[in-house]
Design a protein around this motif. Structure first.
Motif, mmCIF file in Angstrom:
data_model
loop_
_atom_site.group_PDB
_atom_site.id
_atom_site.type_symbol
_atom_site.label_atom_id
_atom_site.label_comp_id
_atom_site.label_asym_id
_atom_site.label_seq_id
_atom_site.Cartn_x
_atom_site.Cartn_y
_atom_site.Cartn_z
ATOM 1 N N THR A 152 64.993 35.582 -14.131
ATOM 2 C CA THR A 152 65.050 36.464 -12.962
ATOM 3 C C THR A 152 64.446 37.833 -13.269
ATOM 4 O OG1 THR A 152 67.312 37.060 -13.582
ATOM 5 C CG2 THR A 152 67.032 35.319 -11.937
ATOM 6 N N SER A 175 68.393 36.375 -18.990
ATOM 7 C CA SER A 175 68.814 35.243 -18.162
ATOM 8 C C SER A 175 68.343 33.905 -18.719
ATOM 9 C CB SER A 175 68.292 35.421 -16.728
ATOM 10 O OG SER A 175 66.884 35.400 -16.719
ATOM 11 N N GLU A 231 70.207 30.519 -18.221
ATOM 12 C CA GLU A 231 71.048 30.619 -17.033
ATOM 13 C C GLU A 231 70.311 30.219 -15.769
ATOM 14 O OE1 GLU A 231 72.439 34.619 -16.964
ATOM 15 O OE2 GLU A 231 73.310 34.491 -18.955
#
Length: 184
Positions: free
Chosen positions: A111, A103, A106
């Motif tokens: 996460t 991630s 992003e």
């Protein structure tokens, strides 16, 4: 109004930090996050157990606004501004992907480490707990946290803060280049 949720450039945020530091210096106050932990413990009555917490915490309660602002800002950012992404170096993104963190770029926080579903993984939970202990212990042992030393201490030209900041950078380099790859 969208300008307020985007990261501000250094030439705007830097002078604003300097302005705040000047105002605090002029008012005879010092900025730092870890000092709020001492204030909160003193408010809770920890002075009965340790002399370290015996001080007039009411004089320091103004600094608790910093913690309140960080909590409110974190909440707003996570719940209302989470559509924003962070641009990171493609090489860093590839290296993080090799550790299983896909991630990168992003989200502000990966996460895979900070998502609520990650808290059920004992390894991630242990890393967060041990890391939190080291950060808390290190901040107290160093006489302040990174924000206190790097912003307030260096603004006041304190040699111990310069030494602490150099130590923070060396520790960060060791962590990311040697320990982080072993953990992930």
């Amino acid at each position: 109004m969208e300008w307020i949720i985007k990261p501000w450039p250094w030439y705007v945020s830097g002078p604003l930090i300097a302005l705040v530091m000047f105002a605090l210096l002029f008012a005879g106050k010092q900025f730092g996050m870890s000092s709020n932990l001492r204030t909160a413990c003193s408010m809770g009555g920890a002075g009965r157990a340790s002399d370290f917490f015996k001080f007039d915490w009411k004089k320091e309660r103004w600094n608790l606004i910093v913690v309140l602002g960080a909590v409110i800002g974190g909440f707003l950012s996570a719940n209302y501004f989470s559509g924003n992404t962070v641009e990171i170096n493609p090489e860093v993104s590839k290296q993080l992907e090799s550790y299983g963190i896909t991630s990168a770029g992003e989200a502000y926080m990966p996460t895979e480490i900070f998502g609520t579903e990650s808290l059920s993984d004992p390894k991630i939970l242990a890393i967060l707990l041990v890391g939190g202990f080291f950060v808390g212990f290190g901040a107290r042992y160093a006489g302040g946290c990174t924000s206190g030393h790097a912003i307030s201490g260096l603004s006041n030209l304190q040699l111990p803060s310069l030494i602490a900041v150099i130590g923070f950078f060396i520790g960060g380099l060791i962590m990311i280049n040697f320990i982080y790859p072993l953990i992930f």
